[in-house]
Scaffold this motif. Structure first.
Motif, PDB file in Angstrom:
ATOM      1  N   VAL A 198       0.840  -1.199   0.000  1.00 47.29           N
ATOM      2  CA  VAL A 198       0.000   0.000   0.000  1.00 47.29           C
ATOM      3  C   VAL A 198       0.876   1.250   0.000  1.00 47.29           C
ATOM      4  N   ILE A 199       0.609   2.160  -0.923  1.00 51.15           N
ATOM      5  CA  ILE A 199       1.198   3.497  -0.911  1.00 51.15           C
ATOM      6  C   ILE A 199       0.132   4.413  -0.327  1.00 51.15           C
ATOM      7  N   TYR A 200       0.377   4.930   0.852  1.00 50.96           N
ATOM      8  CA  TYR A 200      -0.652   5.628   1.619  1.00 50.96           C
ATOM      9  C   TYR A 200      -0.401   7.131   1.665  1.00 50.96           C
ATOM     10  N   GLU A 201      -1.409   7.889   1.226  1.00 55.64           N
ATOM     11  CA  GLU A 201      -1.379   9.356   1.276  1.00 55.64           C
ATOM     12  C   GLU A 201      -0.157   9.931   0.545  1.00 55.64           C
ATOM     13  N   ILE A 202      -0.026   9.585  -0.720  1.00 58.98           N
ATOM     14  CA  ILE A 202       1.079  10.116  -1.502  1.00 58.98           C
ATOM     15  C   ILE A 202       0.850  11.608  -1.776  1.00 58.98           C
ATOM     16  N   PRO A 203       1.836  12.476  -1.506  1.00 64.21           N
ATOM     17  CA  PRO A 203       1.677  13.911  -1.732  1.00 64.21           C
ATOM     18  C   PRO A 203       1.451  14.222  -3.208  1.00 64.21           C
ATOM     19  N   TRP A 204       0.697  15.258  -3.480  1.00 64.17           N
ATOM     20  CA  TRP A 204       0.344  15.582  -4.858  1.00 64.17           C
ATOM     21  C   TRP A 204       1.569  15.870  -5.708  1.00 64.17           C
ATOM     22  N   PHE A 205       2.605  16.504  -5.103  1.00 65.74           N
ATOM     23  CA  PHE A 205       3.769  16.888  -5.904  1.00 65.74           C
ATOM     24  C   PHE A 205       4.650  15.700  -6.265  1.00 65.74           C
ATOM     25  N   LEU A 206       4.332  14.530  -5.691  1.00 64.43           N
ATOM     26  CA  LEU A 206       5.107  13.343  -6.010  1.00 64.43           C
ATOM     27  C   LEU A 206       4.373  12.394  -6.959  1.00 64.43           C
ATOM     28  N   GLU A 207       3.171  12.770  -7.359  1.00 64.22           N
ATOM     29  CA  GLU A 207       2.397  11.885  -8.219  1.00 64.22           C
ATOM     30  C   GLU A 207       3.100  11.610  -9.548  1.00 64.22           C
ATOM     31  N   SER A 208       3.720  12.652 -10.118  1.00 62.61           N
ATOM     32  CA  SER A 208       4.415  12.457 -11.389  1.00 62.61           C
ATOM     33  C   SER A 208       5.634  11.550 -11.220  1.00 62.61           C
TER      34      SER A 208
END
Length: 299
Positions: A198-208
């Motif tokens: 599980v990857i939990y609560e990934i920050p938006w700036f790391l989505e790419s």
């Protein structure tokens, strides 16, 4: 997780443990390995406990037959690689007391309760991983130690979950070597042990960056990955069984200090080969990541 659900979710070549063809393949693998061990005696480059477990625990063989689509020869070679790796990692001598108390106090890696199927879960707070050689090497060994404990304790298919808490993750935590290490361990050294990552609560700036990182992950590994936030995590783990430190609702403390562990000023020098400056850097990093931990970890 029930066997029926497991087999339905797995690739087509996964068959029930009592399948006659599978049992024959297990016996063939053991025959080849015994011949290999005999040819190397008395100077076996493997851990004796690992050899004994291969002879008595079907899962230790079965996992590699599933990984190779029941290819006996390929399974034998992969098992040899696993045996060599475990010897090189000295997994027979690693103990809770081999790591400094600050590692436990920080709560960066810990086992906590169970998922919706009643299986245990190992948590890794990603912000505690930093690309500083002296620290990352020690923390990686710490993570491998915990993963191995889970793998060896249950010795069955898809027996435990792995959660990477990405809250507080920053640019200095980006470490593709760490990602590659986890992928390698799950694919080659502990296959069929983890039921999900599980990857939990990934920050938006790391989505790419996460999208780019997926190119490093084999297709069979992608099947295990689930991306959740606080609203969706309940599909796999009830929030009441998650620690408050990552947004769960459990009132129980997630930090457990094993008996006999020593501070980094003692154990770091003896077990990890660290000097005073190394110990100070490790403690400083752990302390600054969390206010509560900063009060426990004095620098």
């Amino acid at each position: 997780m029930s066997p029926k659900r497991l087999y339905n979710e797995a690739p087509k070549y996964l068959v029930p443990p009592d399948d006659e063809n599978l049992i024959n393949c297990i016996n063939k693998v053991r025959e080849q390995l015994d011949q290999h061990f005999t040819s190397l005696e008395p100077d076996l480059p493997y851990l004796i406990n690992d050899i004994n477990k291969l002879r008595t625990c079907d899962f230790e063989v079965r996992r590699y037959l599933f990984q190779t689509n029941l290819d006996v020869n390929q399974a034998v070679e992969m098992i040899k690689d696993r045996l060599t790796w475990r010897k090189e990692m000295s997994l027979d001598t690693l103990r809770y007391q081999k790591f400094p108390i600050e590692f436990y106090q920080s709560g960066g890696i810990f086992e906590f309760k169970t998922d919706n199927d009643g299986d245990p879960v190992l948590y890794v707070r990603s912000k505690f991983n930093v690309n500083i050689e002296i620290l990352s090497k020690s923390l990686r060994q710490f993570l491998i130690f915990f993963m191995d404990k889970m793998d060896q304790r249950f010795s069955r298919e898809r027996s435990w979950g792995l959660v990477f808490d990405a809250q507080g993750f920053g640019w200095n935590n980006i470490d593709f070597d760490f990602l590659n290490l986890i992928i390698k361990i799950l694919k080659y050294y502990m296959p069929w042990s983890v039921k999900y990552v599980v990857i939990y609560e990934i920050p938006w700036f790391l989505e790419s960056i996460w999208k780019a990182a997926q190119h490093f992950i084999p297709e069979d590994g992608k099947r295990l990955i689930r991306v959740y936030n606080k609203k969706t995590i309940g599909e796999t783990i009830n929030p009441i069984n998650m620690p408050k430190v990552i947004g769960g609702l459990s009132p129980d403390n997630h930090i457990i200090i094993p008996e006999g562990v020593e501070p980094a000023t003692v154990i770091g020098k003896i077990e990890l080969g660290l000097n005073d400056e190394d110990v100070y850097r490790i403690k400083k990093h752990l302390a600054k990541l969390d206010k509560e931990m900063g009060e426990l970890i004095k620098v």
